[in-house]
Design a protein around this motif. Structure first.
Motif, PDB file in Angstrom:
ATOM      1  N   LYS A   1      43.887 -24.272  31.196  1.00 50.08           N
ATOM      2  CA  LYS A   1      44.958 -24.729  32.096  1.00 50.08           C
ATOM      3  C   LYS A   1      44.735 -24.223  33.515  1.00 50.08           C
ATOM      4  CE  LYS A   1      48.523 -22.384  32.706  1.00 50.08           C
ATOM      5  NZ  LYS A   1      49.747 -21.559  32.641  1.00 50.08           N
ATOM      6  N   GLU A   2      44.479 -22.921  33.649  1.00 53.08           N
ATOM      7  CA  GLU A   2      44.315 -22.344  34.985  1.00 53.08           C
ATOM      8  C   GLU A   2      43.085 -22.898  35.689  1.00 53.08           C
ATOM      9  OE1 GLU A   2      44.328 -18.185  34.211  1.00 53.08           O
ATOM     10  OE2 GLU A   2      46.464 -18.131  33.657  1.00 53.08           O
TER      11      GLU A   2
ATOM     12  N   TYR B   1      47.811 -33.305  28.529  1.00 49.80           N
ATOM     13  CA  TYR B   1      49.056 -32.590  28.833  1.00 49.80           C
ATOM     14  C   TYR B   1      49.308 -32.524  30.338  1.00 49.80           C
ATOM     15  CZ  TYR B   1      52.110 -28.441  29.205  1.00 49.80           C
ATOM     16  OH  TYR B   1      53.109 -27.558  29.518  1.00 49.80           O
ATOM     17  N   LEU B   2      48.298 -32.095  31.095  1.00 49.72           N
ATOM     18  CA  LEU B   2      48.474 -31.956  32.543  1.00 49.72           C
ATOM     19  C   LEU B   2      48.595 -33.313  33.230  1.00 49.72           C
ATOM     20  CD1 LEU B   2      46.031 -29.006  33.336  1.00 49.72           C
ATOM     21  CD2 LEU B   2      48.525 -28.941  33.135  1.00 49.72           C
TER      22      LEU B   2
ATOM     23  N   LEU C   1      44.006 -26.400  36.905  1.00 49.83           N
ATOM     24  CA  LEU C   1      44.985 -26.380  37.991  1.00 49.83           C
ATOM     25  C   LEU C   1      44.391 -25.822  39.279  1.00 49.83           C
ATOM     26  CD1 LEU C   1      48.267 -25.281  36.160  1.00 49.83           C
ATOM     27  CD2 LEU C   1      47.582 -27.572  36.889  1.00 49.83           C
TER      28      LEU C   1
ATOM     29  N   PHE D   1      44.167 -21.645  25.861  1.00 45.48           N
ATOM     30  CA  PHE D   1      45.123 -22.504  26.564  1.00 45.48           C
ATOM     31  C   PHE D   1      45.246 -22.086  28.026  1.00 45.48           C
ATOM     32  CE2 PHE D   1      49.413 -23.093  28.173  1.00 45.48           C
ATOM     33  CZ  PHE D   1      49.665 -24.435  27.928  1.00 45.48           C
ATOM     34  N   ARG D   2      45.449 -20.783  28.242  1.00 44.78           N
ATOM     35  CA  ARG D   2      45.627 -20.292  29.613  1.00 44.78           C
ATOM     36  C   ARG D   2      44.367 -20.511  30.449  1.00 44.78           C
ATOM     37  NH1 ARG D   2      47.672 -15.842  26.697  1.00 44.78           N
ATOM     38  NH2 ARG D   2      49.961 -15.772  26.643  1.00 44.78           N
TER      39      ARG D   2
ATOM     40  N   ARG E   1      49.946 -33.504  37.052  1.00 45.07           N
ATOM     41  CA  ARG E   1      49.185 -32.505  37.797  1.00 45.07           C
ATOM     42  C   ARG E   1      47.756 -32.954  38.080  1.00 45.07           C
ATOM     43  NH1 ARG E   1      51.805 -27.623  37.752  1.00 45.07           N
ATOM     44  NH2 ARG E   1      50.438 -27.223  39.541  1.00 45.07           N
TER      45      ARG E   1
ATOM     46  N   MET F   1      44.555 -30.454  26.749  1.00 44.73           N
ATOM     47  CA  MET F   1      45.006 -29.934  28.032  1.00 44.73           C
ATOM     48  C   MET F   1      44.908 -30.998  29.120  1.00 44.73           C
ATOM     49  SD  MET F   1      46.443 -27.523  29.536  1.00 44.73           S
ATOM     50  CE  MET F   1      46.367 -26.401  28.150  1.00 44.73           C
TER      51      MET F   1
END
Length: 421
Positions: free
Chosen positions: A104-105, A136-137, A108, A100-101, A142, A133
């Motif tokens: 996501k990172e 979600y973003l 982003l 997940f991290r 985002r 993801m």
């Protein structure tokens, strides 16, 4: 498509093709993009990039996720410029957080971007994580999730058609918007859905799928009606709200069978909206003051306190106007609307009600005096709410305001004595 609020919503930024890869080797396949475009290769992401470039929507960056032992050699062969992002295999629950991290990172870091996903080659759960993801973003605003592709290769065949899963993004958006409408009576996000439907319709037209394109054209008409309804909801134009709701509900019910054949992803949304609008549209058959009171109660249930207060005040004025103004047309009873010059009648009447309530005018009519007293209470609360309680010492609490609105609603119903003056 699939946009949310906050963050960088509205900023497209760079275009990014994002993919996942697994391990092993792949055979050369003819990848098809309907109706005619084909690319022969053993790497689906490369075929997709070629297609996007050639159709005039090139990507600026390619990002590929995979485990340490993934088939990175094929990336070196076809897309050496791609950014590699290593993720865990996700065999255990704790690795879910790590994946997940990482995803996501990585997304982003791209900043504002328009994202195209290819879910073809990766381990199934990795593709699932990437899709989640991305959605979600995008809902957080985002990034913009433009499209999701998956190349389906039938067993023992060497031709795989790229499936565009974008309609499922429409499905997600419409589910959210239907829920928002139920909870707030605001038809939000309709312009984005209309834009997507228009793109789909144009694509169907280019492929000579005339029937399907025609169906989407009618859906666009329904969505345009919802945008018009949202404007009326925003300004509390209650007669227009009821009539437009009835019109859209009927039109939607008529179109549902055709929509189900050509674009089934919108059917749950349209069914939900049609049901809600049908109930709202029933108010169009009632006198104006009843319509306004019923709408005020709906707004009160949903916490739309300003709209509730406005409609309570206007409902009382409509009833009193019918009772005492001398308006000869009386459309408020027969058609549930106010005549063009009705504003003059209403203004004269509210001036009289206000003057009597403040004892600046004496009228020997007990019923009018009671109505004026009630009007003063309703207007006072409406004014406090509409002017943000500025200059008032009393605290602004939802419970207190709802209690006052409910008491006034009950008083108006008692005054109307069943709805007929």
């Amino acid at each position: 498509m699939c946009k949310g609020g906050g963050g960088v919503a509205g900023e497209k930024g760079i275009r990014v093709l994002c993919s996942v890869i697994g391990a092993g080797q792949w055979s050369e396949v003819e990848y098809l993009f309907p109706p005619y475009y084909t690319v022969k290769t053993d790497f689906a992401t490369y075929a997709l990039k070629r297609f996007l470039d050639d159709k005039g929507t090139p990507t600026d960056t390619v990002v590929i996720f995979g485990v340490e032992s993934a088939a990175w050699a094929i990336v070196d062969k076809y897309l050496p410029e791609a950014k590699r992002k290593v993720i865990p295999e996700v065999k255990y629950q704790r690795e879910v957080d790590d994946a997940f991290r990482t995803i996501k990172e990585a997304l982003l870091e791209l900043g504002p971007c328009t994202l195209v996903l290819d879910l073809t080659h990766g381990y199934r759960h990795h593709s699932f994580f990437l899709l989640l993801m991305g959605v979600y973003l995008s809902m957080l605003g985002r990034l913009e999730l433009e499209a999701v592709y998956y190349a389906m290769l039938p067993w023992k065949e060497d031709r795989a058609e790229f499936l565009n899963l974008k309609p499922f993004l429409v499905l997600l958006d419409t589910v959210m918007n239907a829920k928002i409408f139920k909870g707030t009576m605001h038809a939000v996000g309709i312009s984005e859905i209309r834009s997507t439907i228009e793109e789909e319709r144009n694509d169907l037209g280019r492929r000579n799928l005339i029937r399907e394109a025609s169906s989407l054209y009618h859906i666009e008409g329904i969505l345009k009606g919802l945008e018009e309804l949202d404007t009326q909801l925003s300004v509390n134009f209650t007669p227009g709200i009821a009539k437009k709701a009835a019109e859209i509900s009927q039109r939607t019910r008529e179109l549902l069978p055709e929509v189900d054949k050509s674009y089934p992803y919108l059917v749950p949304f349209l069914e939900s909206i049609s049901s809600d609008l049908g109930a709202l549209g029933e108010l169009s058959q009632r006198p104006l003051w009843e319509m306004e009171l019923e709408y005020a109660e709906r707004c009160l249930r949903l916490g739309r306190l300003t709209s509730a207060a406005i409609n309570l005040r206007e409902g009382l004025v409509s009833w009193a106007c019918h009772r005492w103004s001398g308006c000869p047309e009386r459309k408020c009873e027969s058609e549930g609307e106010c005549v063009i010059n009705g504003r003059e009648y209403r203004e004269r009447l509210t001036f009289a009600l206000d003057a009597v309530a403040r004892k600046q005018m004496v009228i020997p009519d007990e019923e009018f005096l009671q109505c004026a007293t009630l009007y003063n209470k309703v207007s006072d609360l409406r004014n406090k709410i509409c002017h943000g309680y500025l200059g008032h010492e009393e605290g602004v609490t939802r419970g207190r305001i709802e209690k006052k609105l409910r008491e006034l609603l009950d008083s108006l119903r008692e005054t109307f004595k069943g709805g007929r003056p």
